[in-house]
Motif scaffolding. Structure first.
Motif, PDB file in Angstrom:
ATOM      1  N   MET A   1      39.727  42.917  27.990  1.00  0.00           N
ATOM      2  CA  MET A   1      39.230  42.561  29.309  1.00  0.00           C
ATOM      3  C   MET A   1      39.625  41.136  29.686  1.00  0.00           C
ATOM      4  SD  MET A   1      37.752  43.617  31.987  1.00  0.00           S
ATOM      5  CE  MET A   1      37.077  45.175  31.434  1.00  0.00           C
ATOM      6  N   VAL A   4      42.775  41.109  31.610  1.00  0.00           N
ATOM      7  CA  VAL A   4      42.615  41.537  32.996  1.00  0.00           C
ATOM      8  C   VAL A   4      42.117  40.388  33.849  1.00  0.00           C
ATOM      9  CG1 VAL A   4      41.356  43.084  34.527  1.00  0.00           C
ATOM     10  CG2 VAL A   4      42.246  43.958  32.369  1.00  0.00           C
ATOM     11  N   LEU A   5      41.177  39.610  33.344  1.00  0.00           N
ATOM     12  CA  LEU A   5      40.682  38.473  34.108  1.00  0.00           C
ATOM     13  C   LEU A   5      41.791  37.456  34.355  1.00  0.00           C
ATOM     14  CD1 LEU A   5      37.172  37.954  32.467  1.00  0.00           C
ATOM     15  CD2 LEU A   5      37.710  39.041  34.648  1.00  0.00           C
ATOM     16  N   GLN A  39      42.597  51.856  32.014  1.00  0.00           N
ATOM     17  CA  GLN A  39      41.847  50.730  31.459  1.00  0.00           C
ATOM     18  C   GLN A  39      42.125  49.450  32.245  1.00  0.00           C
ATOM     19  OE1 GLN A  39      42.538  50.439  27.240  1.00  0.00           O
ATOM     20  NE2 GLN A  39      41.973  52.567  26.873  1.00  0.00           N
ATOM     21  N   SER A  42      40.412  49.684  35.722  1.00  0.00           N
ATOM     22  CA  SER A  42      38.954  49.654  35.669  1.00  0.00           C
ATOM     23  C   SER A  42      38.432  48.222  35.643  1.00  0.00           C
ATOM     24  CB  SER A  42      38.442  50.407  34.444  1.00  0.00           C
ATOM     25  OG  SER A  42      38.760  49.717  33.247  1.00  0.00           O
ATOM     26  N   GLY A  43      39.243  47.301  35.146  1.00  0.00           N
ATOM     27  CA  GLY A  43      38.853  45.897  35.189  1.00  0.00           C
ATOM     28  C   GLY A  43      39.447  45.154  36.368  1.00  0.00           C
ATOM     29  N   ALA A  47      37.356  43.324  39.845  1.00  0.00           N
ATOM     30  CA  ALA A  47      37.476  41.870  39.779  1.00  0.00           C
ATOM     31  C   ALA A  47      38.269  41.328  40.960  1.00  0.00           C
ATOM     32  CB  ALA A  47      38.127  41.459  38.461  1.00  0.00           C
TER      33      ALA A  47
END
Length: 252
Positions: A1, A4-5, A39, A42-43, A47
């Motif tokens: 994750m 992703v950020l 995946q 989904s993040g 965001a």
């Protein structure tokens, strides 16, 4: 994750600071049901939406099922016509086929939109320098460290069976494994179960000695030409295998 950020931070930094809505297009390499894409999105989607004032568009090349040059040209015409009246402020590509496709056709499609790439490893970057507004966060996958982990868990293992398919992505990782593994683990026996039809592959892993390390790379297309989802193949493989199986990617 956390990756992703970082993608979201990069994406937000590349978007214009405008009071009105901003448009982001995600161009994916395969189809919408690939686990790695699911995946990531989904993040990424929530965001990015939290930034406010962003409309998100998605398109899919579906390259494993439609590898023909004619399909690439059809897709080019579709994207050009579909978005000719829409201002795209940022394009995000996921995985190498979409990344390379946009590098090739960016001037024809979105010449003024920055390009942020995702789900691409350092091994998959082109040798030529990228433009200053083409940026991303690299994924890192390591076949050597995966085998080192397997040996720590199976210290008596003397052989490694490496599994891969016939898609371009499958073959790339097989070449990397052949290049990197044998010199690092010279005392071990390596067998490459490459490009087999899925039923034959399952028979082969079922007959392996129990002290084998099975290293599963990727099977997006098998020896019969069947297009597959790599995690689905792994599920069948691990159920059939007489030896422990190790995967290379987090989506496994």
């Amino acid at each position: 994750m956390h990756r992703v950020l970082r993608f979201v931070i990069l994406s937000a930094a590349m978007l214009p600071a405008a009071a009105s809505g901003r448009n982001v297009l995600v161009l994916a390499s395969r189809d919408s049901l690939q686990p790695a894409y699911e995946q990531f999105m989904s993040g990424f989607r929530p965001a990015l939406n939290a930034q406010g004032g962003v409309e998100l568009f998605t398109e899919f090349l579906d390259s494993p099922r439609f590898p023909e040059p004619e399909h690439r040209q059809r897709t080019l015409r579709l994207l050009r016509e579909k978005y000719q009246a829409k201002q795209i402020d940022l394009v995000v590509t996921t995985s190498p086929p979409a990344f390379n496709y946009l590098l090739e056709h960016r001037r024809e499609l979105f010449p003024s939109a920055p390009h942020v790439y995702a789900l691409v490893s350092e091994l998959e970057l082109p040798s030529r320098p990228l433009a200053g507004d083409v940026i991303g966060v690299l994924d890192r996958f390591d076949a050597v460290k995966t085998v080192e982990l397997a040996r720590a868990l199976q210290p008596s293992a003397q052989r490694v069976a490496v599994v891969s398919g016939v898609d371009a992505f499958d073959r790339m990782w097989e070449e990397i494994a052949r290049r990197d593994l044998q010199p690092r683990f010279g005392g071990m026996e390596f067998t490459y179960l490459s490009g087999l039809p899925l039923p034959r592959l399952l028979e082969e892993v079922a007959a392996l000695p129990a002290d084998t390390i099975v290293l599963y790379l990727s099977v997006l297309r098998d020896g019969d030409g069947q297009v597959l989802r790599a995690p689905d193949v792994l599920q069948k493989l691990s159920a059939a295998s007489s030896a422990p199986t190790y995967g290379l990617f987090p989506s496994y």
